[in-house]
Design a protein around this motif. Structure first.
Motif, PDB file in Angstrom:
ATOM      1  N   PRO A 122     -22.755 -28.911 -10.658  1.00 55.59           N
ATOM      2  CA  PRO A 122     -23.324 -28.282 -11.857  1.00 55.59           C
ATOM      3  C   PRO A 122     -22.254 -27.858 -12.861  1.00 55.59           C
ATOM      4  O   PRO A 122     -22.445 -28.002 -14.071  1.00 55.59           O
ATOM      5  N   GLN A 123     -21.095 -27.363 -12.372  1.00 57.25           N
ATOM      6  CA  GLN A 123     -20.065 -26.897 -13.324  1.00 57.25           C
ATOM      7  C   GLN A 123     -19.474 -28.044 -14.151  1.00 57.25           C
ATOM      8  O   GLN A 123     -18.935 -27.818 -15.227  1.00 57.25           O
ATOM      9  N   ASP A 124     -19.580 -29.292 -13.642  1.00 58.52           N
ATOM     10  CA  ASP A 124     -19.095 -30.442 -14.419  1.00 58.52           C
ATOM     11  C   ASP A 124     -19.930 -30.638 -15.684  1.00 58.52           C
ATOM     12  O   ASP A 124     -19.496 -31.296 -16.628  1.00 58.52           O
ATOM     13  N   ALA A 125     -21.159 -30.132 -15.677  1.00 58.11           N
ATOM     14  CA  ALA A 125     -22.102 -30.434 -16.765  1.00 58.11           C
ATOM     15  C   ALA A 125     -22.407 -29.212 -17.617  1.00 58.11           C
ATOM     16  O   ALA A 125     -23.375 -29.217 -18.373  1.00 58.11           O
ATOM     17  N   HIS A 126     -21.629 -28.147 -17.459  1.00 59.77           N
ATOM     18  CA  HIS A 126     -21.892 -26.934 -18.239  1.00 59.77           C
ATOM     19  C   HIS A 126     -20.636 -26.471 -18.971  1.00 59.77           C
ATOM     20  O   HIS A 126     -19.536 -26.550 -18.433  1.00 59.77           O
ATOM     21  N   ILE A 127     -20.839 -25.958 -20.171  1.00 55.50           N
ATOM     22  CA  ILE A 127     -19.728 -25.400 -20.952  1.00 55.50           C
ATOM     23  C   ILE A 127     -19.774 -23.889 -20.826  1.00 55.50           C
ATOM     24  O   ILE A 127     -20.841 -23.277 -20.990  1.00 55.50           O
ATOM     25  N   ASP A 128     -18.616 -23.304 -20.559  1.00 54.86           N
ATOM     26  CA  ASP A 128     -18.502 -21.855 -20.445  1.00 54.86           C
ATOM     27  C   ASP A 128     -18.374 -21.283 -21.867  1.00 54.86           C
ATOM     28  O   ASP A 128     -17.294 -21.316 -22.469  1.00 54.86           O
ATOM     29  N   LEU A 129     -19.489 -20.786 -22.389  1.00 49.23           N
ATOM     30  CA  LEU A 129     -19.505 -20.355 -23.796  1.00 49.23           C
ATOM     31  C   LEU A 129     -18.613 -19.146 -24.054  1.00 49.23           C
ATOM     32  O   LEU A 129     -18.014 -19.025 -25.122  1.00 49.23           O
ATOM     33  N   ALA A 130     -18.541 -18.231 -23.080  1.00 51.97           N
ATOM     34  CA  ALA A 130     -17.724 -17.026 -23.299  1.00 51.97           C
ATOM     35  C   ALA A 130     -16.258 -17.425 -23.483  1.00 51.97           C
ATOM     36  O   ALA A 130     -15.568 -16.940 -24.386  1.00 51.97           O
ATOM     37  N   ARG A 131     -15.793 -18.350 -22.632  1.00 50.07           N
ATOM     38  CA  ARG A 131     -14.391 -18.801 -22.749  1.00 50.07           C
ATOM     39  C   ARG A 131     -14.159 -19.558 -24.035  1.00 50.07           C
ATOM     40  O   ARG A 131     -13.160 -19.361 -24.721  1.00 50.07           O
ATOM     41  N   LEU A 132     -15.115 -20.445 -24.344  1.00 51.26           N
ATOM     42  CA  LEU A 132     -14.955 -21.251 -25.550  1.00 51.26           C
ATOM     43  C   LEU A 132     -14.949 -20.354 -26.784  1.00 51.26           C
ATOM     44  O   LEU A 132     -14.089 -20.485 -27.662  1.00 51.26           O
ATOM     45  N   ALA A 133     -15.905 -19.410 -26.843  1.00 51.93           N
ATOM     46  CA  ALA A 133     -15.988 -18.530 -28.017  1.00 51.93           C
ATOM     47  C   ALA A 133     -14.699 -17.741 -28.168  1.00 51.93           C
ATOM     48  O   ALA A 133     -14.146 -17.629 -29.270  1.00 51.93           O
ATOM     49  N   SER A 134     -14.210 -17.221 -27.046  1.00 47.92           N
ATOM     50  CA  SER A 134     -12.989 -16.411 -27.126  1.00 47.92           C
ATOM     51  C   SER A 134     -11.812 -17.251 -27.642  1.00 47.92           C
ATOM     52  O   SER A 134     -11.031 -16.801 -28.495  1.00 47.92           O
ATOM     53  N   ALA A 135     -11.726 -18.512 -27.188  1.00 51.29           N
ATOM     54  CA  ALA A 135     -10.641 -19.386 -27.661  1.00 51.29           C
ATOM     55  C   ALA A 135     -10.797 -19.736 -29.137  1.00 51.29           C
ATOM     56  O   ALA A 135      -9.832 -20.131 -29.787  1.00 51.29           O
ATOM     57  N   LEU A 175     -25.021 -35.285 -18.774  1.00 52.26           N
ATOM     58  CA  LEU A 175     -24.577 -35.284 -17.377  1.00 52.26           C
ATOM     59  C   LEU A 175     -25.619 -34.702 -16.419  1.00 52.26           C
ATOM     60  O   LEU A 175     -25.405 -34.714 -15.201  1.00 52.26           O
ATOM     61  N   ILE A 176     -26.726 -34.189 -16.957  1.00 54.57           N
ATOM     62  CA  ILE A 176     -27.697 -33.506 -16.086  1.00 54.57           C
ATOM     63  C   ILE A 176     -28.340 -34.437 -15.058  1.00 54.57           C
ATOM     64  O   ILE A 176     -28.424 -34.085 -13.872  1.00 54.57           O
ATOM     65  N   PRO A 177     -28.774 -35.670 -15.442  1.00 55.16           N
ATOM     66  CA  PRO A 177     -29.320 -36.542 -14.399  1.00 55.16           C
ATOM     67  C   PRO A 177     -28.300 -36.789 -13.276  1.00 55.16           C
ATOM     68  O   PRO A 177     -28.664 -36.877 -12.100  1.00 55.16           O
ATOM     69  N   GLY A 178     -27.014 -36.846 -13.638  1.00 54.65           N
ATOM     70  CA  GLY A 178     -25.963 -37.035 -12.624  1.00 54.65           C
ATOM     71  C   GLY A 178     -25.859 -35.836 -11.693  1.00 54.65           C
ATOM     72  O   GLY A 178     -25.543 -35.990 -10.509  1.00 54.65           O
ATOM     73  N   VAL A 179     -26.119 -34.645 -12.210  1.00 56.61           N
ATOM     74  CA  VAL A 179     -26.114 -33.454 -11.344  1.00 56.61           C
ATOM     75  C   VAL A 179     -27.300 -33.536 -10.386  1.00 56.61           C
ATOM     76  O   VAL A 179     -27.172 -33.288  -9.183  1.00 56.61           O
ATOM     77  N   VAL A 180     -28.463 -33.928 -10.912  1.00 55.20           N
ATOM     78  CA  VAL A 180     -29.656 -34.055 -10.059  1.00 55.20           C
ATOM     79  C   VAL A 180     -29.397 -35.099  -8.970  1.00 55.20           C
ATOM     80  O   VAL A 180     -29.734 -34.900  -7.804  1.00 55.20           O
TER      81      VAL A 180
END
Ligand SMILES: Cc1cc2nc3c(=O)[nH]c(=O)nc-3n(C[C@H](O)[C@H](O)[C@H](O)COP(=O)(O)OP(=O)(O)OC[C@H]3O[C@@H](n4cnc5c(N)ncnc54)[C@H](O)[C@@H]3O)c2cc1C
Length: 377
Positions: free
Chosen positions: A60-73, A49-54
């Motif tokens: 930007p938030q559409d193309a990033h995973i929140d690792l802290a939330r994911l790890a906690s889940a 999704l990065i070229p789409g962000v550019v």
């Protein structure tokens, strides 16, 4: 049956595409061990999704995973930090802040770093596409500088692989949305040492040569860049290109610290791994994604292979920590690439097959968003 010990620890270094899949697999079926993820960046980019962000098609938030939330889940502890070494004899990961983490089983998925020293001046004057996290901030700065300028600007992309082509077309698309009249004053060009999209079939290459021409982007193939300075891109046996902004999307290499682990590496510093994703020479260290080379079944460095490695890696980490035999994995021989050409057009490439159109872009959007949705926990 004797139950496996619960005091064992798996340490995952890097929240790349492969480890995101490992977290998800551990959420579904936790291993008999404590799991810790060491992540330099808490928001990990999904490259598709990065070229789409550019281009401005996604936030930007559409193309990033929140690792802290994911790890906690997923029941995984997270350490926000950067690994800089592994003491294999003592089974410890060394972090940049001086702390250490003990492991029983270790997995490394830290991606690649640009080989900027291959071109004189690139480290000082060019913007590298990788790592993506810092690249996006540099693109925003570039766009502000273009917008603030009252004279024509020249943007040169060095490197003719899919990422370079997609980002350049996306950047041009974004510039079209800037102040009326200014967009036409910005010239874009692409310089590549080999052929454009060398890893793809001739029909895909022809489609992108046509698209670049239609969009007035100049293309120079078979031309090696020797030096980049403040306003010039110097070429081997060809006149230099004038440039206000130079982006580099050439070959990358593995992070330097991997060589100091004492594990066997290939040229470029990539960790040599067995079909089980275990490092040659140490069955307690695994590696996947771009930083690893699957010696028996070499594949191009692509997110799709990193993603596919996630489930077999999770299974083998579980098996190793539980004292069971690991299993070999064979990545698929070919994959479908959907290469974007701006915000509403894409070309599909697989083997000798090529299709293109607006619908390919919508298909890619659907696939990428569906993948991201799995991790919006
Ligand atoms: C613009 C662009 C578009 C692309 N589009 C596609 C596409 O459409 N399809 C495709 O298949 N491929 C695509 N790629 C390639 C794709 O990005 C990579 O192949 C993919 O990201 C590799 O994933 P990975 O798991 O190896 O690691 P990465 O996704 O690179 O992630 C590595 C992670 O490790 C972390 N890390 C790094 N060092 C450390 C450390 N020392 N300690 C702790 N954490 C660390 C980083 O913060 C990062 O989160 C694209 C690449 C670019 C640049």
């Amino acid at each position: 049956m004797i139950s496996p010990p619960q005091d064992r620890r798996i340490v995952l270094i890097g929240g790349g595409h492969a480890h995101v899949g490992v977290l998800d697999a551990f959420r579904r079926r936790p291993p008999a061990a404590q799991v810790i993820l060491v992540a330099r960046d808490l928001l990990t980019p999904y490259s598709g999704l990065i070229p789409g962000v550019v281009a401005g098609a996604y936030a930007p938030q559409d193309a990033h995973i929140d690792l802290a939330r994911l790890a906690s889940a997923c029941g995984v502890a997270i350490v926000h930090g950067e690994a800089e070494g592994v003491d294999r004899a003592g089974r410890q990961v060394r972090l940049r802040d001086g702390s250490r983490l003990t492991y029983d089983v270790l997995s490394i998925d830290v991606g690649v770093t640009p080989a900027l020293d291959a071109i004189e001046g690139a480290a000082e004057f060019a913007i590298a596409i990788k790592p993506i996290g810092t690249f996006l901030a540099k693109v925003e700065k570039l766009l502000h500088e273009i917008e603030a300028s009252d004279r024509p600007q020249r943007v040169v992309m060095v490197g003719g692989g899919a990422a370079g082509v997609e980002v350049l077309l996306a950047l041009q698309e974004r510039v079209q949305t800037m102040a009326a009249g200014q967009a036409g004053q910005i010239r874009f060009s692409l310089v590549t040492a080999g052929e454009l999209l060398a890893g793809h079939n001739a029909r895909v290459r022809a489609a992108f040569r046509r698209i670049l021409t239609e969009r007035s982007i100049s293309l120079r193939e078979g031309v090696r860049v020797t030096r980049i300075s403040g306003d010039t891109v110097e070429l081997e046996s060809a006149p230099a290109e004038q440039a206000d902004f130079v982006l580099v999307s050439t070959n990358a290499r593995a992070p330097d610290w991997l060589a100091n682990t004492g594990l066997p590496t290939n040229p470029g510093g990539f960790l040599r791994v067995l079909p089980t994703l275990q490092a040659e020479g140490d069955p307690d260290v695994f590696a996947a994604g771009d930083c690893a080379d699957l010696v028996a079944t070499p594949r191009e460095k692509a997110g799709v292979y990193a993603v596919r490695a996630g489930p077999p890696l999770a299974e083998n980490l579980r098996r190793r920590v539980e004292g069971r035999a690991t299993e070999p994995w064979t990545p698929q021989a070919r994959h479908l690439s959907l290469i974007t050409a701006g915000a509403n057009y894409a070309v599909a490439s697989r083997g000798v097959f090529k299709l293109e159109g607006e619908w390919v872009w919508w298909l890619k959007r659907w696939i990428d968003r569906r993948w991201m949705d799995q991790y919006r926990i």
